[in-house]
Design a protein around this motif. Structure first.
Motif, PDB file in Angstrom:
ATOM      1  N   ALA A 283      99.727  97.466  71.322  1.00  0.00           N
ATOM      2  CA  ALA A 283      98.292  97.737  71.312  1.00  0.00           C
ATOM      3  C   ALA A 283      97.957  98.882  72.254  1.00  0.00           C
ATOM      4  N   LEU A 284      97.052  99.729  71.819  1.00  0.00           N
ATOM      5  CA  LEU A 284      96.636 100.889  72.589  1.00  0.00           C
ATOM      6  C   LEU A 284      95.246 100.662  73.164  1.00  0.00           C
TER       7      LEU A 284
ATOM      8  N   ALA B 183      94.095  92.111  71.967  1.00  0.00           N
ATOM      9  CA  ALA B 183      95.335  91.338  71.855  1.00  0.00           C
ATOM     10  C   ALA B 183      95.352  90.197  72.871  1.00  0.00           C
ATOM     11  N   ARG B 184      94.901  90.457  74.094  1.00  0.00           N
ATOM     12  CA  ARG B 184      94.863  89.398  75.108  1.00  0.00           C
ATOM     13  C   ARG B 184      93.922  88.274  74.696  1.00  0.00           C
TER      14      ARG B 184
ATOM     15  N   CYS C 296     104.010  91.206  73.715  1.00  0.00           N
ATOM     16  CA  CYS C 296     102.835  92.067  73.590  1.00  0.00           C
ATOM     17  C   CYS C 296     103.003  93.252  74.531  1.00  0.00           C
ATOM     18  N   ILE C 297     103.016  94.421  73.951  1.00  0.00           N
ATOM     19  CA  ILE C 297     103.151  95.650  74.723  1.00  0.00           C
ATOM     20  C   ILE C 297     101.820  96.382  74.644  1.00  0.00           C
ATOM     21  N   THR C 298     101.224  96.650  75.805  1.00  0.00           N
ATOM     22  CA  THR C 298      99.958  97.379  75.831  1.00  0.00           C
ATOM     23  C   THR C 298     100.188  98.747  76.441  1.00  0.00           C
ATOM     24  N   ILE C 299      99.475  99.726  75.906  1.00  0.00           N
ATOM     25  CA  ILE C 299      99.600 101.107  76.358  1.00  0.00           C
ATOM     26  C   ILE C 299      98.215 101.590  76.768  1.00  0.00           C
TER      27      ILE C 299
END
Length: 120
Positions: free
Chosen positions: A71-72, A79-80, A94-97
């Motif tokens: 998720a950007l 997403a959280r 979950c990868i956040t950018i």
């Protein structure tokens, strides 16, 4: 990579942000991917409401399988919310950018609900 990836764009973004990486992954035969796009992007609705839309998307498109999220920016906050309220342990990673996990000072000038929620 055997787990599907769900991409979530940021504020004022679109699914087109992930086209290069999705094309790359498809060429390599690595993974199935899904791109979630929320329609009301400009803070018009609560981020929690968008997380509800994401839950519906996951139920209809992704199904019961485990999956990863990339998720950007604001997409990371969505997403959280989704993981906290709906994920039922389906989300493996979950990868956040560039996600403003601590909030954004710019949100203080906003009057729309989805922007006000980003206040620190």
């Amino acid at each position: 990579m055997r787990y599907p990836i769900l991409f979530i764009h940021g504020f004022c973004g679109s699914v087109h942000e992930y086209e290069p990486i999705v094309c790359y992954l498809k060429m390599r035969g690595c993974v199935t991917s899904y791109e979630f796009s929320y329609e009301k992007k400009f803070g018009q609705v609560s981020l929690r409401e968008i997380a509800q839309q994401l839950n519906q998307f996951v139920r209809e498109r992704v199904g019961e399988d485990e999956f990863d999220i990339v998720a950007l920016s604001q997409g990371g906050i969505i997403a959280r919310y989704y993981i906290g309220a709906y994920s039922d342990k389906k989300v493996r990673r979950c990868i956040t950018i560039c996600t403003p996990h601590g909030g954004s000072l710019l949100a203080y000038v906003g009057i729309l609900p989805g922007i006000k929620e980003l206040q620190p």
